[in-house]
Motif scaffolding. Structure first.
Motif, PDB file in Angstrom:
ATOM      1  N   GLU A 151     -11.785   2.599  -4.076  1.00 17.25           N
ATOM      2  CA  GLU A 151     -13.118   2.028  -3.986  1.00 17.25           C
ATOM      3  C   GLU A 151     -13.274   1.174  -2.745  1.00 17.25           C
ATOM      4  O   GLU A 151     -12.326   0.530  -2.294  1.00 17.25           O
ATOM      5  CB  GLU A 151     -13.415   1.149  -5.207  1.00 17.25           C
ATOM      6  N   GLY A 152     -14.484   1.187  -2.240  1.00 16.91           N
ATOM      7  CA  GLY A 152     -14.890   0.285  -1.180  1.00 16.91           C
ATOM      8  C   GLY A 152     -16.073  -0.512  -1.675  1.00 16.91           C
ATOM      9  O   GLY A 152     -17.018   0.065  -2.211  1.00 16.91           O
ATOM     10  N   ASP A 153     -16.013  -1.816  -1.553  1.00 16.68           N
ATOM     11  CA  ASP A 153     -17.085  -2.699  -2.002  1.00 16.68           C
ATOM     12  C   ASP A 153     -17.589  -3.528  -0.824  1.00 16.68           C
ATOM     13  O   ASP A 153     -16.907  -4.460  -0.392  1.00 16.68           O
ATOM     14  CB  ASP A 153     -16.573  -3.667  -3.083  1.00 16.68           C
ATOM     15  N   LEU A 154     -18.749  -3.168  -0.321  1.00 21.74           N
ATOM     16  CA  LEU A 154     -19.344  -3.899   0.795  1.00 21.74           C
ATOM     17  C   LEU A 154     -20.862  -3.834   0.676  1.00 21.74           C
ATOM     18  O   LEU A 154     -21.394  -3.116  -0.170  1.00 21.74           O
ATOM     19  CB  LEU A 154     -18.899  -3.306   2.132  1.00 21.74           C
ATOM     20  N   GLU A 155     -21.547  -4.535   1.538  1.00 20.08           N
ATOM     21  CA  GLU A 155     -23.006  -4.497   1.529  1.00 20.08           C
ATOM     22  C   GLU A 155     -23.549  -3.196   2.101  1.00 20.08           C
ATOM     23  O   GLU A 155     -24.619  -2.754   1.722  1.00 20.08           O
ATOM     24  CB  GLU A 155     -23.572  -5.685   2.308  1.00 20.08           C
ATOM     25  N   ASP A 156     -22.833  -2.596   3.013  1.00 19.92           N
ATOM     26  CA  ASP A 156     -23.284  -1.368   3.670  1.00 19.92           C
ATOM     27  C   ASP A 156     -22.587  -0.161   3.041  1.00 19.92           C
ATOM     28  O   ASP A 156     -21.352  -0.119   2.959  1.00 19.92           O
ATOM     29  CB  ASP A 156     -22.954  -1.447   5.168  1.00 19.92           C
ATOM     30  N   GLU A 157     -23.369   0.828   2.606  1.00 20.63           N
ATOM     31  CA  GLU A 157     -22.799   1.982   1.913  1.00 20.63           C
ATOM     32  C   GLU A 157     -21.849   2.794   2.794  1.00 20.63           C
ATOM     33  O   GLU A 157     -20.780   3.214   2.345  1.00 20.63           O
ATOM     34  CB  GLU A 157     -23.919   2.888   1.390  1.00 20.63           C
ATOM     35  N   ALA A 158     -22.217   3.033   4.029  1.00 19.32           N
ATOM     36  CA  ALA A 158     -21.352   3.820   4.916  1.00 19.32           C
ATOM     37  C   ALA A 158     -20.021   3.112   5.168  1.00 19.32           C
ATOM     38  O   ALA A 158     -18.966   3.741   5.161  1.00 19.32           O
ATOM     39  CB  ALA A 158     -22.064   4.096   6.240  1.00 19.32           C
TER      40      ALA A 158
END
Length: 121
Positions: free
Chosen positions: A95-102
């Motif tokens: 998983e990647g959790d950030l504000e930007d989807e890309a």
């Protein structure tokens, strides 16, 4: 693929810093060392575009490097950002959790590549 260099790239992406040391060639060198084949510059270009918000670049990188993984996106609480998960066999594995989807997708891809490299090597 060098997981040591891939981990350094992941750390920079998660911190939101493409250039870890401020050296213009720094990330180029990390990609060169991470991908020891002749296509490292293509991966760098796609990753840079994904870092800068291109979903098309994140998708291209995913399809090139992890074609056997599927992706899901969870943005149920937008103010918390976006979680992009990569699945293989039905369960979220990376998983990647950030504000930007890309950029979150890029983080998930890097985590999968690190795990794949650790398992291979």
């Amino acid at each position: 693929m060098s997981t040591e260099h891939m981990k350094a790239i992941l750390q920079c992406v998660e911190a939101g810093e493409w250039l870890a040391s401020g050296d213009g060639d720094d990330m180029w060198l990390k990609f060169h060392d991470a991908f020891e084949g002749g296509v490292w510059s293509l991966y760098h270009a796609r990753a840079l575009d994904a870092f800068n918000g291109s979903l098309d670049a994140a998708k291209a990188l995913h399809e090139a490097l992890l074609p056997d993984y599927t992706r899901s996106v969870d943005a149920t609480v937008p103010e918390w950002g976006v979680t992009v998960s990569l699945h293989k066999g039905g369960f979220p594995q990376f998983e990647g959790d950030l504000e930007d989807e890309a950029r979150a997708w890029l983080v998930a891809i890097l985590k999968a590549l690190i795990a794949k490299g650790d398992a291979d090597g």
